[in-house]
Design a protein around this motif. Structure first.
Motif, PDB file in Angstrom:
ATOM      1  N   MET A 162       0.816  -1.222   0.000  1.00 50.39           N
ATOM      2  CA  MET A 162       0.000   0.000   0.000  1.00 50.39           C
ATOM      3  C   MET A 162       0.850   1.272   0.000  1.00 50.39           C
ATOM      4  N   VAL A 208      -0.068   4.272   0.994  1.00 55.24           N
ATOM      5  CA  VAL A 208      -0.222   5.055   2.235  1.00 55.24           C
ATOM      6  C   VAL A 208       0.624   4.470   3.375  1.00 55.24           C
ATOM      7  N   GLU A 209       0.786   3.156   3.370  1.00 57.55           N
ATOM      8  CA  GLU A 209       1.621   2.538   4.408  1.00 57.55           C
ATOM      9  C   GLU A 209       3.089   2.871   4.184  1.00 57.55           C
ATOM     10  N   THR A 259      -9.587   8.179  -1.649  1.00 60.23           N
ATOM     11  CA  THR A 259      -9.426   6.865  -1.016  1.00 60.23           C
ATOM     12  C   THR A 259      -8.226   6.884  -0.064  1.00 60.23           C
ATOM     13  N   ASN A 260      -7.119   7.436  -0.528  1.00 57.63           N
ATOM     14  CA  ASN A 260      -5.931   7.480   0.327  1.00 57.63           C
ATOM     15  C   ASN A 260      -6.166   8.321   1.578  1.00 57.63           C
ATOM     16  N   LEU A 310      -8.255   6.338   3.931  1.00 58.80           N
ATOM     17  CA  LEU A 310      -7.491   5.250   4.544  1.00 58.80           C
ATOM     18  C   LEU A 310      -6.567   5.742   5.653  1.00 58.80           C
ATOM     19  N   SER A 311      -5.936   6.900   5.436  1.00 59.33           N
ATOM     20  CA  SER A 311      -4.870   7.270   6.367  1.00 59.33           C
ATOM     21  C   SER A 311      -4.822   8.742   6.735  1.00 59.33           C
TER      22      SER A 311
END
Ligand code: ADP
Length: 160
Positions: A75, A77-78, A107-108, A111-112
């Motif tokens: 991912m 973002v990770e 979306t990103n 997610l984070s």
């Protein structure tokens, strides 16, 4: 205080083009540090192996000293969190890009929480896409007006 010092520019870069390089140059001028993150897409067989793409981007961006080129899996973002990057950087060429990129950015962020900054493609590079460069090269065309010289050479070698 604003916290947008370290940016991550993720992409496939298969192969790196003059459009990508323009975004790297202009992104490097905007942020203290720019990490260019070369992704592996397990679903797709690339033209150039990920380590080759990293190597070519390092050659092409050699003169810009606040840019780092790395490969990553998984991912985006990770990876951004692991690097300490607080903003993602992407390029926009057209409304088609905007449609996809805005959904990706939302979306990103869902997610984070990470923000995405966009740089509008330079008019002289806005038509360049890695997928069309790949197609042209596979049909035997000369791609040297669309990619850095080291990339043109590597693609030629790869395709024999
Ligand atoms: P991805 O598969 O993640 O979309 P790409 O390597 O195709 O990866 O593109 C990475 C990013 O660079 C995307 O934000 C894309 O819109 C941008 N980009 C691609 N080509 C150009 C170009 N010619 N000018 C400016 N930005 C570009």
């Amino acid at each position: 205080m604003a916290n947008l010092r370290k940016a991550l520019y993720p992409g496939t870069f298969d192969p790196p083009t003059l459009g990508h390089l323009d975004i790297i140059r202009r992104g490097a001028a905007m942020f203290e540090e720019l990490i260019v993150a070369v992704g592996t897409n397990p679903g797709k067989k690339p033209l150039l192996a990920v380590d080759k793409r990293v190597d070519l981007l390092r050659q092409a961006a050699a003169g810009i000293d606040n840019v780092r080129i790395e490969r990553y899996d998984g991912m985006t973002v990770e990876y951004a969190a692991r690097c300490g990057a607080t903003v993602l950087l992407r390029g926009l060429r057209s409304v088609t890009d905007f449609d996809y990129e805005s959904r990706l950015a939302l979306t990103n962020r869902a997610l984070s929480g990470i923000e995405t900054a966009f740089i509008l493609a330079d008019a002289q590079y806005a038509f360049i896409s890695a997928s069309l460069v790949r197609e042209a090269a596979q049909l035997g065309s000369n791609i040297s007006s669309m990619v850095p010289a080291c990339v043109a050479e590597a693609v030629k070698k790869k395709l024999g």
